[in-house]
Write an enzyme that holds these catalytic residues in place. Structure first.
Site, PDB file in Angstrom:
ATOM      1  N   SER A 166      76.250  73.023  87.574  1.00  0.00           N
ATOM      2  CA  SER A 166      77.047  73.957  86.788  1.00  0.00           C
ATOM      3  C   SER A 166      78.536  73.631  86.941  1.00  0.00           C
ATOM      4  O   SER A 166      78.957  72.520  86.623  1.00  0.00           O
ATOM      5  CB  SER A 166      76.717  75.390  87.203  1.00  0.00           C
ATOM      6  OG  SER A 166      77.211  76.319  86.276  1.00  0.00           O
ATOM      7  N   ASP A 261      69.415  77.570  78.281  1.00  0.00           N
ATOM      8  CA  ASP A 261      70.728  77.572  78.922  1.00  0.00           C
ATOM      9  C   ASP A 261      71.805  77.370  77.862  1.00  0.00           C
ATOM     10  O   ASP A 261      71.764  76.387  77.116  1.00  0.00           O
ATOM     11  CB  ASP A 261      70.767  76.437  79.952  1.00  0.00           C
ATOM     12  CG  ASP A 261      72.062  76.392  80.758  1.00  0.00           C
ATOM     13  OD1 ASP A 261      72.969  77.194  80.498  1.00  0.00           O
ATOM     14  OD2 ASP A 261      72.155  75.538  81.653  1.00  0.00           O
ATOM     15  N   HIS A 291      69.405  78.434  83.317  1.00  0.00           N
ATOM     16  CA  HIS A 291      70.575  77.997  84.060  1.00  0.00           C
ATOM     17  C   HIS A 291      70.460  78.438  85.518  1.00  0.00           C
ATOM     18  O   HIS A 291      70.028  79.555  85.813  1.00  0.00           O
ATOM     19  CB  HIS A 291      71.844  78.589  83.448  1.00  0.00           C
ATOM     20  CG  HIS A 291      73.089  78.055  84.057  1.00  0.00           C
ATOM     21  ND1 HIS A 291      73.650  76.867  83.662  1.00  0.00           N
ATOM     22  CD2 HIS A 291      73.873  78.536  85.059  1.00  0.00           C
ATOM     23  CE1 HIS A 291      74.737  76.638  84.391  1.00  0.00           C
ATOM     24  NE2 HIS A 291      74.882  77.624  85.248  1.00  0.00           N
TER      25      HIS A 291
END
Length: 318
Positions: A166, A261, A291
């Site tokens: 991320s 996501d 995610h």
């Protein structure tokens, strides 16, 4: 592909029981609560714990005159006699405003166990107290420190990779570009897990999964504003590594993408950009994952698959 039942249940509970980042007015409290959850019995089931076959230690060092903390995941008997193991610098996610090395422990330690590499999960300064480019500076300084202290760490300075998920994936991508531009260290690989590589452009996956659990479109935009603060609108590629003038000469790259996501297209487009410029890149999609899934082994079966894919890639390139 539909999410597994336990992942769907988790998504419902997240929506019911958590405050979205755009509505949080006390980040310090939110971080404390997040850490408390990680340390609870439920949190240990949700986030997992370090692989027991790996020696995990907490370390405190000075890097560029600043106190830094990292978790070292060292496989026992990792290297052959007379040779040091490869090393992976890992950078956690959390939207640049939250998160810690512990949330990566399940994944990072299993990558260490499966590859024989030492994985070092470093902290970095968080926004909004320390906005961009503080996290970038800390990631780059950590990489340099690891290589400079390779003998002390008992790792091979010629077999180095960066990894992140991320926000940490975006930082890893930027760090790899900085290393290329500096001419050292010569990285062997980068692993980018649902990376955030673009601050502003809105791509189709963001609309398709605008209200996804864990990370929504509104969350994404709030994280970016908190991270960039007064520099919101900057086109500095260090914030959006996909905007770098060139990506040629980067090391072999693995990009992992979660199917459910809003950031999916960040990963896909970055992999495409690297491939077009001659970088050896592997794109692996997990259609039934959301995610953050590599940090959520308790509710995401895809987390174990991601360990397999990542370990296989790193064994090949390191």
């Amino acid at each position: 592909m539909a999410l597994p039942l336990r992942t769907r249940v988790f998504g419902v509970l997240v929506r019911l029981g958590s405050t979205p980042i755009e509505e949080v007015d006390d980040l310090h409290k939110a971080r404390r609560e997040r850490l408390g959850l990680q340390r609870s019995a439920v949190g240990r089931w949700l986030f997992g714990t370090a692989d027991p076959s790996v020696r995990t230690t907490e370390n405190h060092v000075q890097v560029d005159g600043r106190a830094r903390r990292f978790l070292q995941h060292r496989p026992t008997g990792a290297a052959s006699p007379g040779s040091a193991p490869p090393v992976v610098l890992n950078l956690h996610g959390g939207g640049w405003v939250q998160g810690n090395p512990e949330q990566s422990a399940w994944f990072a330690s299993r990558v260490a166990a499966r590859t024989g590499a030492v994985v070092l999960s470093f902290d970095y300064r968080l926004a909004p107290e320390d906005p961009f480019p503080a996290a970038v500076d800390d990631a780059w300084a950590a990489l340099q420190w690891v290589v400079e202290h390779a003998e002390e760490l008992d790792v091979d300075p010629d077999r180095v990779a960066v990894m992140g998920d991320s926000a940490g994936g975006g930082l890893a991508a930027t760090t790899a570009l900085l290393a290329r531009d500096a001419g050292a260290p010569a990285l062997k690989a980068e692993v980018l897990i649902y990376p955030g590589v673009e601050m502003y452009d809105r791509w189709p996956s963001e609309d398709e999964f605008a209200d996804a659990p864990v990370l929504s479109s509104a969350n994404m935009r709030a994280f970016v504003r908190l991270y960039l603060r007064d520099q919101h609108g900057t086109l500095d590629w260090r914030a959006s590594p996909i905007r770098a003038e060139s990506h040629a000469g980067l090391p072999s790259t693995l990009v992992l993408v979660a199917g459910h996501d809003p950031l999916s297209d960040n990963g896909r487009r970055y992999a495409e950009t690297l491939g077009e410029q001659g970088v050896h890149v592997v794109l692996q999609e997990f259609p039934d994952a959301l995610h953050g899934f590599v940090s959520l082994p308790g509710v995401s079966p895809a987390a174990t698959q991601a360990v397999d894919v990542t370990a296989r890639f790193l064994r090949d390139v390191l």
